[in-house]
Write a protein that holds these residues in place. Structure first.
Motif, PDB file in Angstrom:
ATOM      1  N   THR A  41       0.830  -1.208   0.000  1.00  0.00           N
ATOM      2  CA  THR A  41       0.000   0.000   0.000  1.00  0.00           C
ATOM      3  C   THR A  41       0.864   1.257   0.000  1.00  0.00           C
ATOM      4  OG1 THR A  41      -1.730  -1.182   1.204  1.00  0.00           O
ATOM      5  CG2 THR A  41      -1.839   1.211   1.224  1.00  0.00           C
ATOM      6  N   VAL A  42       1.874   1.281   0.855  1.00  0.00           N
ATOM      7  CA  VAL A  42       2.773   2.439   0.926  1.00  0.00           C
ATOM      8  C   VAL A  42       3.517   2.603  -0.400  1.00  0.00           C
ATOM      9  CG1 VAL A  42       4.854   3.327   2.047  1.00  0.00           C
ATOM     10  CG2 VAL A  42       3.005   2.394   3.427  1.00  0.00           C
ATOM     11  N   SER A  43       3.954   1.510  -0.980  1.00  0.00           N
ATOM     12  CA  SER A  43       4.660   1.573  -2.266  1.00  0.00           C
ATOM     13  C   SER A  43       3.743   2.120  -3.368  1.00  0.00           C
ATOM     14  CB  SER A  43       5.171   0.191  -2.639  1.00  0.00           C
ATOM     15  OG  SER A  43       5.763   0.201  -3.911  1.00  0.00           O
ATOM     16  N   GLY A  44       2.480   1.671  -3.385  1.00  0.00           N
ATOM     17  CA  GLY A  44       1.520   2.170  -4.370  1.00  0.00           C
ATOM     18  C   GLY A  44       1.269   3.664  -4.211  1.00  0.00           C
ATOM     19  N   MET A  45       1.163   4.114  -2.955  1.00  0.00           N
ATOM     20  CA  MET A  45       0.968   5.547  -2.712  1.00  0.00           C
ATOM     21  C   MET A  45       2.169   6.348  -3.178  1.00  0.00           C
ATOM     22  SD  MET A  45      -0.775   5.803   0.993  1.00  0.00           S
ATOM     23  CE  MET A  45      -2.317   5.025   1.382  1.00  0.00           C
ATOM     24  N   GLN A  46       3.368   5.830  -2.920  1.00  0.00           N
ATOM     25  CA  GLN A  46       4.576   6.526  -3.363  1.00  0.00           C
ATOM     26  C   GLN A  46       4.620   6.628  -4.879  1.00  0.00           C
ATOM     27  OE1 GLN A  46       7.707   4.219  -1.574  1.00  0.00           O
ATOM     28  NE2 GLN A  46       7.817   5.538   0.259  1.00  0.00           N
ATOM     29  N   ARG A  47       4.227   5.563  -5.580  1.00  0.00           N
ATOM     30  CA  ARG A  47       4.201   5.602  -7.051  1.00  0.00           C
ATOM     31  C   ARG A  47       3.199   6.636  -7.549  1.00  0.00           C
ATOM     32  NH1 ARG A  47       4.515  -0.095  -6.680  1.00  0.00           N
ATOM     33  NH2 ARG A  47       2.263  -0.205  -6.940  1.00  0.00           N
ATOM     34  N   GLU A  48       2.007   6.685  -6.929  1.00  0.00           N
ATOM     35  CA  GLU A  48       0.992   7.654  -7.343  1.00  0.00           C
ATOM     36  C   GLU A  48       1.462   9.084  -7.119  1.00  0.00           C
ATOM     37  OE1 GLU A  48      -2.908   7.019  -5.774  1.00  0.00           O
ATOM     38  OE2 GLU A  48      -2.847   4.870  -6.208  1.00  0.00           O
ATOM     39  N   ILE A  49       2.065   9.329  -5.971  1.00  0.00           N
ATOM     40  CA  ILE A  49       2.576  10.672  -5.674  1.00  0.00           C
ATOM     41  C   ILE A  49       3.668  11.049  -6.664  1.00  0.00           C
ATOM     42  CG2 ILE A  49       3.873  12.026  -3.987  1.00  0.00           C
ATOM     43  CD1 ILE A  49       2.284  10.517  -1.806  1.00  0.00           C
ATOM     44  N   SER A  50       4.539  10.114  -6.962  1.00  0.00           N
ATOM     45  CA  SER A  50       5.611  10.356  -7.927  1.00  0.00           C
ATOM     46  C   SER A  50       5.038  10.659  -9.311  1.00  0.00           C
ATOM     47  CB  SER A  50       6.529   9.143  -7.992  1.00  0.00           C
ATOM     48  OG  SER A  50       7.473   9.284  -9.013  1.00  0.00           O
ATOM     49  N   ALA A  51       4.039   9.894  -9.723  1.00  0.00           N
ATOM     50  CA  ALA A  51       3.413  10.126 -11.035  1.00  0.00           C
ATOM     51  C   ALA A  51       2.737  11.495 -11.078  1.00  0.00           C
ATOM     52  CB  ALA A  51       2.404   9.024 -11.337  1.00  0.00           C
ATOM     53  N   GLN A  52       2.080  11.886  -9.993  1.00  0.00           N
ATOM     54  CA  GLN A  52       1.433  13.196  -9.945  1.00  0.00           C
ATOM     55  C   GLN A  52       2.462  14.321 -10.034  1.00  0.00           C
ATOM     56  OE1 GLN A  52      -1.734  14.084 -10.012  1.00  0.00           O
ATOM     57  NE2 GLN A  52      -2.389  11.967 -10.177  1.00  0.00           N
ATOM     58  N   LEU A  53       3.590  14.162  -9.334  1.00  0.00           N
ATOM     59  CA  LEU A  53       4.636  15.178  -9.393  1.00  0.00           C
ATOM     60  C   LEU A  53       5.218  15.293 -10.798  1.00  0.00           C
ATOM     61  CD1 LEU A  53       6.490  14.537  -6.016  1.00  0.00           C
ATOM     62  CD2 LEU A  53       5.046  16.486  -6.611  1.00  0.00           C
ATOM     63  N   GLU A  54       5.435  14.158 -11.442  1.00  0.00           N
ATOM     64  CA  GLU A  54       5.954  14.183 -12.816  1.00  0.00           C
ATOM     65  C   GLU A  54       4.954  14.831 -13.761  1.00  0.00           C
ATOM     66  OE1 GLU A  54       7.104  10.268 -14.025  1.00  0.00           O
ATOM     67  OE2 GLU A  54       8.588  10.079 -12.421  1.00  0.00           O
ATOM     68  N   ALA A  55       3.667  14.525 -13.576  1.00  0.00           N
ATOM     69  CA  ALA A  55       2.638  15.128 -14.429  1.00  0.00           C
ATOM     70  C   ALA A  55       2.594  16.637 -14.223  1.00  0.00           C
ATOM     71  CB  ALA A  55       1.277  14.506 -14.131  1.00  0.00           C
ATOM     72  N   GLU A  56       2.734  17.079 -12.992  1.00  0.00           N
ATOM     73  CA  GLU A  56       2.722  18.522 -12.719  1.00  0.00           C
ATOM     74  C   GLU A  56       3.935  19.204 -13.352  1.00  0.00           C
ATOM     75  OE1 GLU A  56       1.351  22.081 -11.633  1.00  0.00           O
ATOM     76  OE2 GLU A  56       0.278  20.175 -11.445  1.00  0.00           O
TER      77      GLU A  56
END
Length: 139
Positions: free
Chosen positions: A42-57
């Motif tokens: 779960t923590v790993s999935g959240m980290q991936r989502e946050i990373s993807a959002q930062l890259e998209a921004e």
């Protein structure tokens, strides 16, 4: 994340053995391991989502910067074209100073052009006989 050494793990194992007993300790250890695995995923999935959002921004910001640069370039080219066309404009402006034709004049001009076009296309056709006048035929 947690810095747990061998001595701490052995202490937790001994306490677990004393509290749970030898029959329930393996089942409890397995359940604890499954829960820890789920938490890690779960923590790993959240980290991936946050990373993807930062890259998209970051990509959005770069895209906006490129769009601004492109818009500025287009404005600069437009200004350059207008400055090149500026010497030719005085002649156009003199023509623009002439009074605009009234709607009646425009209508008359359009009708005259239509008649000329119609006359040119009929010049190629053989002339049709003129219709007989009713008054003349009744006499």
């Amino acid at each position: 994340m947690f810095d747990i050494g061998f001595l701490e793990l052995m202490f937790i194992g001994v306490v677990g053995l004393l509290v749970l007993g030898p029959e329930r300790l393996p089942k409890a250890a397995r359940t604890l391991g499954l829960w820890i695995g789920k938490i890690k995923r779960t923590v790993s999935g959240m980290q991936r989502e946050i990373s993807a959002q930062l890259e998209a921004e970051e990509l959005r910001q770069k895209l906006n910067e490129q769009q601004k640069k492109l818009d500025e370039s287009v404005r600069q080219v437009q200004r350059d074209v207008e400055s090149l066309a500026e010497p030719h404009r005085p002649a156009e402006r003199e023509a623009d100073k002439a009074p605009a034709p009234s709607p009646e004049q425009r209508l008359d001009d359009a009708l005259a052009r239509a008649r000329r076009r119609d006359g040119e296309s009929r010049a190629d056709e053989p002339a049709a006989p003129a219709p007989a006048d009713k008054d003349a035929s009744s006499r």
